[in-house]
Write an enzyme that holds these catalytic residues in place. Structure first.
Site, short mmCIF file in Angstrom:
data_model
loop_
_atom_site.label_atom_id
_atom_site.label_comp_id
_atom_site.label_asym_id
_atom_site.label_seq_id
_atom_site.Cartn_x
_atom_site.Cartn_y
_atom_site.Cartn_z
N GLN A 19 1.00 -1.09 0.03
CA GLN A 19 -0.02 0.21 0.03
C GLN A 19 0.88 1.26 -0.10
O GLN A 19 0.32 2.39 -0.27
CB GLN A 19 -0.89 0.08 1.17
CG GLN A 19 -1.97 -1.17 1.24
CD GLN A 19 -2.94 -1.19 2.29
OE1 GLN A 19 -2.59 -1.95 3.18
NE2 GLN A 19 -3.90 -0.64 2.39
N HIS A 113 1.16 -9.36 4.42
CA HIS A 113 -0.03 -8.24 4.50
C HIS A 113 -0.64 -8.41 3.33
O HIS A 113 -0.34 -7.45 2.23
CB HIS A 113 0.46 -6.78 4.91
CG HIS A 113 -0.78 -6.03 5.29
ND1 HIS A 113 -0.66 -5.45 6.37
CD2 HIS A 113 -1.68 -5.33 4.74
CE1 HIS A 113 -1.75 -4.66 6.61
NE2 HIS A 113 -2.28 -4.76 5.49
N ASN A 156 -1.51 -10.83 8.34
CA ASN A 156 -2.14 -9.92 8.52
C ASN A 156 -3.90 -10.30 8.03
O ASN A 156 -4.05 -10.70 6.92
CB ASN A 156 -2.07 -8.67 7.84
CG ASN A 156 -3.18 -7.48 7.95
OD1 ASN A 156 -2.92 -7.03 9.01
ND2 ASN A 156 -3.67 -7.16 6.92
N GLU A 157 -4.74 -10.18 8.98
CA GLU A 157 -6.18 -10.63 8.92
C GLU A 157 -6.33 -11.88 7.79
O GLU A 157 -6.95 -11.60 6.66
CB GLU A 157 -6.89 -9.22 8.15
CG GLU A 157 -6.71 -7.88 8.85
CD GLU A 157 -7.74 -6.98 8.30
OE1 GLU A 157 -8.26 -6.78 7.18
OE2 GLU A 157 -7.97 -6.08 9.11
#
Ligand code: BGC
Length: 390
Positions: A19, A113, A156-157
């Site tokens: 990101q 991520h 992540n998640e």
């Protein structure tokens, strides 16, 4: 009067590689963005150019008075081709870790991520027979650069990742919150759980855990049983899997109401954020309490919380509310070790630059950073310069 957060509390901001770094060309998400006729409205491109500007980013974090920075190491850079580990990329991430340590910032390192190398995805992704061992090899390759790091987030998640897999397959950008999506593919969820365990085996000596998208499922109209079932595959099984971890990462933004037939839309009269989610600062305190009830005794680190808004005063309002809920949970005895705001920068929100979650604005042409008033407010709260709540 300043209410107190525990001694040694981590106050920081979070980002992820894809990101913010820019040009993550060997990743699966880059391929998706750049496919002719891609269903994603925008490509990540140069992102925030943090791959080159990370020193400036760390200086901002330090300058605000924060003491922690969460970022991710990009598997697609470290292993752009299966079996080829790039020493130069490992050295890059080592410099980033040292940059944190030199500035007195506690690095919170995420190993995965959302993005994977394209070769991994082409080989079948998380459902491929060698997926878990492939991830374990990547974790082993990263170990030598982690000297001085205490906190490591493996994946992540995983719950969001497993739900997104279905959305990506359907070539549909999910505008909705994760918790309203179809349930995760069970095989992917199982593989992610195994990959997390494999990573933790490799990470002996670190504080390791994974970070979960907490959706604040709320039963409406007596749909308690439906809600429980809905929450299990989308969140609770991932929380339960952390029962013997060193910590668990809580990531909360909003809530999802569940009726007898599943997720209900955000009511027309509800206040919304740029992502269309309900403005609901109570999400954080509730998520921390829910997590503590599923995995009692596991220390909690808030690894993400924030709001997509073009109105920076609204960011302060939201964060103040979220911190109030967090503080109440801590007062009630829940072991919370830190709060990392999402995000440091206005970055690539998985298909679009429109939702701005940043404490710091980034000029899309020059990459110049502009610290927003919310960042100063947050830094003042974190470093005790501002009364809180105020
Ligand atoms: C993710 C971030 C994302 C944020 C806001 C989390 O799901 O970890 O990558 O930008 O929420 O949507």
């Amino acid at each position: 009067m300043r209410t107190s957060f525990p001694d040694g509390f981590l106050w920081g901001a979070a980002t992820s590689a894809h990101q913010t770094e820019g040009n993550n060309v060997a990743s699966d998400f880059w391929a998706l963005e750049n496919r002719p006729g891609s269903f994603l409205p925008q490509r990540s491109g140069d992102a925030c150019d943090s791959y080159h500007r990370w020193r400036e980013d760390l200086d901002i974090v330090r300058g605000l008075g924060l003491n922690a920075y969460r970022f991710s190491i990009e598997w697609a850079r470290v292993e752009p081709v299966e079996g080829h580990v790039s020493r130069a990329e490992l050295a890059h991430y080592r410099r980033l870790i040292e940059g944190c340590l030199e500035r007195g910032l506690t690095p919170v390192v995420t190993l995965h991520h959302f993005t994977s190398p394209l070769w991994f995805q082409k080989a079948g992704g998380w459902k491929a027979p060698g997926a878990v061992e492939g991830f374990r090899r990547y974790v082993r390759a990263v170990l030598p650069i982690l000297d001085g790091v205490e906190w490591v987030c493996t994946i992540n998640e995983p719950n969001m990742l497993a739900m997104m897999a279905a959305a990506v397959k359907a070539e549909k950008r999910e505008e909705n919150v994760a918790g309203a999506m179809p349930p995760p593919d069970r095989a992917i969820a199982d593989a992610l759980t195994a990959a997390h365990r494999a990573a933790r085996e490799e990470l002996a000596g670190f504080r390791s855990g994974w970070t979960i998208a907490n959706q604040n499922f709320e039963a409406v109209g007596g749909a308690d049983a439906e809600c429980e079932e809905w929450a299990w595959s989308r969140e609770d099984r991932f929380l339960d899997a952390a029962a013997s971890d060193d910590f668990i990462g809580v990531q909360a933004y909003t809530r999802v109401r569940i009726g007898r037939d599943g997720a209900l839309p955000v009511p027309d009269d509800a206040r919304r954020t740029v992502t269309g989610w309900e403005f609901y600062p109570e999400a954080l305190g509730n998520a921390v309490r829910h997590t503590a009830s599923r995995v009692p005794g596991v220390p909690i680190l808030v690894t993400e919380n924030g709001i997509a808004t073009a109105d920076d005063a609204e960011r302060v309002e939201y964060t103040r509310g979220a911190l109030a809920g967090l503080h109440e949970a801590i007062k009630d005895g829940i072991d919370v070790r830190g709060y990392l705001h999402w995000s440091l920068l206005d970055n690539y929100e998985w298909g679009s630059y429109e939702p701005t979650f940043g404490l710091v604005a980034v000029d899309r042409t020059t990459f110049a950073r502009t610290v927003k008033p919310s960042a100063r407010w947050f830094g003042d709260v974190a470093s005790g310069r501002a009364a809180y709540p105020s």
